[in-house]
Design a protein around this motif. Structure first.
Motif, PDB file in Angstrom:
ATOM      1  N   LEU A 190      23.398  15.627  34.035  1.00  0.00           N
ATOM      2  CA  LEU A 190      22.632  14.997  32.990  1.00  0.00           C
ATOM      3  C   LEU A 190      23.695  14.353  31.990  1.00  0.00           C
ATOM      4  O   LEU A 190      23.115  13.261  31.463  1.00  0.00           O
ATOM      5  N   LYS A 191      24.990  14.836  31.939  1.00  0.00           N
ATOM      6  CA  LYS A 191      25.703  14.016  31.050  1.00  0.00           C
ATOM      7  C   LYS A 191      26.165  12.865  31.426  1.00  0.00           C
ATOM      8  O   LYS A 191      26.317  11.704  30.901  1.00  0.00           O
ATOM      9  N   VAL A 192      26.619  12.856  33.052  1.00  0.00           N
ATOM     10  CA  VAL A 192      27.096  11.660  33.561  1.00  0.00           C
ATOM     11  C   VAL A 192      25.955  10.512  33.389  1.00  0.00           C
ATOM     12  O   VAL A 192      26.345   9.344  33.183  1.00  0.00           O
ATOM     13  N   LEU A 193      24.646  10.883  33.804  1.00  0.00           N
ATOM     14  CA  LEU A 193      23.641  10.060  33.773  1.00  0.00           C
ATOM     15  C   LEU A 193      23.053   9.585  32.376  1.00  0.00           C
ATOM     16  O   LEU A 193      22.438   8.854  32.207  1.00  0.00           O
ATOM     17  N   GLY A 194      23.745  10.257  31.267  1.00  0.00           N
ATOM     18  CA  GLY A 194      23.440   9.898  29.909  1.00  0.00           C
ATOM     19  C   GLY A 194      22.014  10.590  29.596  1.00  0.00           C
ATOM     20  O   GLY A 194      21.552   9.998  28.608  1.00  0.00           O
ATOM     21  N   LEU A 195      21.585  11.375  30.418  1.00  0.00           N
ATOM     22  CA  LEU A 195      20.389  12.063  29.997  1.00  0.00           C
ATOM     23  C   LEU A 195      20.193  12.966  28.966  1.00  0.00           C
ATOM     24  O   LEU A 195      19.212  13.124  28.177  1.00  0.00           O
ATOM     25  N   ARG A 196      21.362  13.781  28.871  1.00  0.00           N
ATOM     26  CA  ARG A 196      21.340  14.861  27.719  1.00  0.00           C
ATOM     27  C   ARG A 196      22.784  15.121  27.483  1.00  0.00           C
ATOM     28  O   ARG A 196      23.485  15.826  27.569  1.00  0.00           O
ATOM     29  N   LYS A 197      23.265  13.934  26.758  1.00  0.00           N
ATOM     30  CA  LYS A 197      24.751  13.818  26.495  1.00  0.00           C
ATOM     31  C   LYS A 197      25.004  14.989  25.375  1.00  0.00           C
ATOM     32  O   LYS A 197      26.054  15.443  25.296  1.00  0.00           O
ATOM     33  N   GLU A 198      23.802  15.306  24.603  1.00  0.00           N
ATOM     34  CA  GLU A 198      24.124  16.352  23.588  1.00  0.00           C
ATOM     35  C   GLU A 198      24.407  17.786  24.133  1.00  0.00           C
ATOM     36  O   GLU A 198      24.580  18.768  23.429  1.00  0.00           O
ATOM     37  N   LEU A 199      23.970  18.073  25.531  1.00  0.00           N
ATOM     38  CA  LEU A 199      23.831  19.374  26.200  1.00  0.00           C
ATOM     39  C   LEU A 199      25.273  20.098  26.099  1.00  0.00           C
ATOM     40  O   LEU A 199      26.269  19.463  26.315  1.00  0.00           O
ATOM     41  N   ARG A 200      25.031  21.259  25.434  1.00  0.00           N
ATOM     42  CA  ARG A 200      26.362  21.976  25.126  1.00  0.00           C
ATOM     43  C   ARG A 200      26.321  23.163  26.251  1.00  0.00           C
ATOM     44  O   ARG A 200      25.617  23.922  26.340  1.00  0.00           O
ATOM     45  N   LEU A 201      27.404  23.030  27.244  1.00  0.00           N
ATOM     46  CA  LEU A 201      27.432  23.676  28.386  1.00  0.00           C
ATOM     47  C   LEU A 201      27.942  25.012  28.019  1.00  0.00           C
ATOM     48  O   LEU A 201      28.818  25.413  26.957  1.00  0.00           O
ATOM     49  N   ILE A 202      27.539  26.301  28.651  1.00  0.00           N
ATOM     50  CA  ILE A 202      27.690  27.841  28.414  1.00  0.00           C
ATOM     51  C   ILE A 202      29.063  28.021  28.981  1.00  0.00           C
ATOM     52  O   ILE A 202      29.789  28.429  28.228  1.00  0.00           O
ATOM     53  N   ASN A 203      29.549  27.526  29.938  1.00  0.00           N
ATOM     54  CA  ASN A 203      30.650  27.744  30.729  1.00  0.00           C
ATOM     55  C   ASN A 203      31.603  26.432  30.833  1.00  0.00           C
ATOM     56  O   ASN A 203      31.037  25.322  30.952  1.00  0.00           O
ATOM     57  N   THR A 204      32.958  26.556  30.560  1.00  0.00           N
ATOM     58  CA  THR A 204      33.877  25.229  30.941  1.00  0.00           C
ATOM     59  C   THR A 204      33.759  25.347  32.528  1.00  0.00           C
ATOM     60  O   THR A 204      33.334  26.408  33.285  1.00  0.00           O
ATOM     61  N   TYR A 205      34.240  24.339  32.970  1.00  0.00           N
ATOM     62  CA  TYR A 205      34.410  24.499  34.700  1.00  0.00           C
ATOM     63  C   TYR A 205      35.260  25.664  34.903  1.00  0.00           C
ATOM     64  O   TYR A 205      34.842  25.986  36.095  1.00  0.00           O
ATOM     65  N   ALA A 206      36.143  25.593  34.546  1.00  0.00           N
ATOM     66  CA  ALA A 206      37.196  26.703  34.829  1.00  0.00           C
ATOM     67  C   ALA A 206      36.495  28.119  35.067  1.00  0.00           C
ATOM     68  O   ALA A 206      36.837  28.924  35.809  1.00  0.00           O
ATOM     69  N   GLU A 207      35.928  28.367  33.902  1.00  0.00           N
ATOM     70  CA  GLU A 207      35.087  29.719  33.776  1.00  0.00           C
ATOM     71  C   GLU A 207      34.048  29.775  34.950  1.00  0.00           C
ATOM     72  O   GLU A 207      33.754  31.035  35.526  1.00  0.00           O
ATOM     73  N   LYS A 208      33.370  28.631  35.022  1.00  0.00           N
ATOM     74  CA  LYS A 208      32.301  28.628  36.252  1.00  0.00           C
ATOM     75  C   LYS A 208      33.033  28.945  37.557  1.00  0.00           C
ATOM     76  O   LYS A 208      32.641  29.943  38.434  1.00  0.00           O
ATOM     77  N   GLU A 209      34.236  28.390  37.970  1.00  0.00           N
ATOM     78  CA  GLU A 209      35.017  28.741  39.001  1.00  0.00           C
ATOM     79  C   GLU A 209      35.248  30.334  39.161  1.00  0.00           C
ATOM     80  O   GLU A 209      35.085  31.137  40.382  1.00  0.00           O
ATOM     81  N   LEU A 210      35.828  30.721  37.998  1.00  0.00           N
ATOM     82  CA  LEU A 210      36.115  32.166  38.138  1.00  0.00           C
ATOM     83  C   LEU A 210      34.914  33.053  38.339  1.00  0.00           C
ATOM     84  O   LEU A 210      34.802  34.310  39.126  1.00  0.00           O
ATOM     85  N   LEU A 211      34.003  32.824  37.733  1.00  0.00           N
ATOM     86  CA  LEU A 211      32.759  33.466  37.709  1.00  0.00           C
ATOM     87  C   LEU A 211      31.747  33.606  39.150  1.00  0.00           C
ATOM     88  O   LEU A 211      31.360  34.467  39.869  1.00  0.00           O
ATOM     89  N   ILE A 212      31.893  32.378  40.005  1.00  0.00           N
ATOM     90  CA  ILE A 212      31.613  32.092  41.234  1.00  0.00           C
ATOM     91  C   ILE A 212      32.484  32.930  42.242  1.00  0.00           C
ATOM     92  O   ILE A 212      32.078  33.672  43.069  1.00  0.00           O
ATOM     93  N   GLU A 213      33.561  32.651  42.032  1.00  0.00           N
ATOM     94  CA  GLU A 213      34.763  33.795  42.587  1.00  0.00           C
ATOM     95  C   GLU A 213      34.323  35.244  42.396  1.00  0.00           C
ATOM     96  O   GLU A 213      34.218  36.018  43.503  1.00  0.00           O
ATOM     97  N   ALA A 214      34.069  35.590  41.341  1.00  0.00           N
ATOM     98  CA  ALA A 214      33.805  36.935  41.181  1.00  0.00           C
ATOM     99  C   ALA A 214      32.460  37.503  41.811  1.00  0.00           C
ATOM    100  O   ALA A 214      32.291  38.873  41.841  1.00  0.00           O
ATOM    101  N   SER A 215      31.679  36.645  42.179  1.00  0.00           N
ATOM    102  CA  SER A 215      30.322  36.691  42.718  1.00  0.00           C
ATOM    103  C   SER A 215      30.627  36.653  44.349  1.00  0.00           C
ATOM    104  O   SER A 215      29.526  37.454  44.931  1.00  0.00           O
ATOM    105  N   GLY A 216      31.986  36.899  44.869  1.00  0.00           N
ATOM    106  CA  GLY A 216      31.972  37.113  46.166  1.00  0.00           C
ATOM    107  C   GLY A 216      31.743  36.062  47.274  1.00  0.00           C
ATOM    108  O   GLY A 216      31.370  36.394  48.311  1.00  0.00           O
ATOM    109  N   ILE A 217      31.607  35.005  46.628  1.00  0.00           N
ATOM    110  CA  ILE A 217      31.382  33.697  47.377  1.00  0.00           C
ATOM    111  C   ILE A 217      32.614  33.284  48.203  1.00  0.00           C
ATOM    112  O   ILE A 217      33.884  33.473  47.772  1.00  0.00           O
ATOM    113  N   ASP A 218      32.128  32.892  49.507  1.00  0.00           N
ATOM    114  CA  ASP A 218      33.387  32.464  50.277  1.00  0.00           C
ATOM    115  C   ASP A 218      34.061  31.264  49.975  1.00  0.00           C
ATOM    116  O   ASP A 218      35.241  31.023  49.988  1.00  0.00           O
TER     117      ASP A 218
END
Ligand code: FMN
Ligand code: ADP
Length: 322
Positions: A59-87
């Protein structure tokens, strides 16, 4: 977890991949329930569990919700997905060019052609691509054509609570850091580097570590009881977020006074876990009043934090600490 940072990094077919696709901002308990189904199906089909996500947020790249404030940084998202036991995690760099390929080609060329998807698990309202053309009906049709299963999950809720990234955003933006734990299964946290402030803290008798952070979504201005991770030690702290109206600063800062601590933190990476909200940020008439206010906050934080352990990752719906 194996991480592919572009489609081209997948050089050989993966064994029976069970896949889910989404932005997963916040990695809340609804997301984690989807991951749990993906893992369960991967185990049943003797395949690998895989999450496909995008960065930056479409949505940010497409300019639809530039003001959107993300809950996680990308690095946090990676860690959380990893902690979910995904391969496997595939993160697709989201560009206008990628967006233009269209939903049918994405499924045919990438999901089927490159990944060899055996099963796709998606939420009931999932749709992607231009005009949301990659919806449940289209995915089911392509599944029949190319021989992959599609499982559509009902809305994931627990009692009255419906898990959603926008609900998480609203709560944090309102300073509801205690309540949000029931949506994300962990204490909300903000990590960053300790930088120099205006050097008033020490004179006040309450030095504060000022954070420079990449986090977009910061809790509402105010004072919070927090736990702070410094060099792998967890300490109690009193955190102030805001523009210090007593001094009329322009910028909003996140600063934390660590209880019973004395040391140089400049340049260190620390993480602040929000446990409870204490009060609004106030404009005090003078320095003494501010000092007294902060002393009361510190005493209150001590009470609120006694016996509390941070929750970094609680197992999905209503689960026990994992
Ligand atoms: C627990 C706590 C509560 C605070 N509450 C307020 C407040 O209500 N109003 C305010 O103007 N500043 C408040 N402050 C911020 C102080 O003004 C700030 O820490 C001080 O100006 C030092 O800033 P510096 O780190 O830039 O030197 C608070 C700080 C702490 C640690
Ligand atoms: N208990 C403490 N909590 C936070 N920071 C502390 C503490 N004790 C010492 N410090 C150090 O003091 C610095 C903050 O002092 P302060 O006078 O508020 O300066 P600044 O304006 O640069 O933040 C912190 O960045 C840290 O290096």
């Amino acid at each position: 977890m194996k991480i592919f940072r572009s489609i081209d990094e997948i050089r050989e077919p993966l064994p029976s991949p069970v896949v889910t696709i989404g932005n997963f901002d916040g990695v809340h308990l609804g997301h984690r329930e989807i991951f749990r189904r993906v893992k369960r199906e991967a185990a049943r089909l003797d395949g690998v569990s895989m999450v496909i996500t995008f960065t930056p947020h479409p949505l940010k790249v497409l300019g639809l919700r530039k003001e959107l404030r993300l809950i996680n940084t990308y690095a946090e998202k990676e860690l959380l997905i990893e902690a979910s036991g995904i391969d496997c995690l595939l993160t697709i760099p989201f560009t206008a060019e990628f967006a233009a390929i269209g939903a049918e080609r994405f499924v045919g060329e990438i999901l089927v052609g490159r990944i060899g998807v055996k099963k796709l698990v998606i939420g009931y309202d999932y749709a992607f691509g231009r005009n949301r053309e990659g919806d449940v009906a289209m995915l089911r049709r392509m599944g029949e054509e190319h021989g992959f299963e599609v499982e559509v999950l009902e809305q994931i809720a627990s009692g009255e609570t419906v898990y959603s990234s926008s609900a998480v955003r609203r709560m944090i933006a309102a300073g509801n850091v205690r309540e949000v734990v029931s949506l994300i299964g962990r204490h909300y946290s903000v990590g960053g580097t300790v930088v120099h402030g205006r050097r008033r803290g020490k004179d006040l008798g309450f030095p504060t570590a000022n954070l420079r952070t990449e986090k977009e979504l910061i809790p509402a201005a105010g004072v919070y009881a927090v736990k702070v991770r410094v060099d792998d030690t967890i300490r109690d702290g009193a955190c102030n977020i805001g523009n210090n109206p007593t001094f009329g600063n322009e910028e909003v800062t996140v600063e934390v006074h660590i209880l019973d601590f004395d040391g140089d933190l400049y340049g260190k990476e620390i993480r602040v876990y929000f446990v409870d909200r204490v009060r609004e940020e106030l404009r005090y008439p003078d320095l003494n009043a501010l000092k007294e206010g902060i002393s009361r906050d510190v005493a209150r934080c001590r009470e609120l934090l006694a016996g509390v352990s941070i929750i970094e990752y609680r197992d999905y719906l209503g689960g026990d600490a994992a």
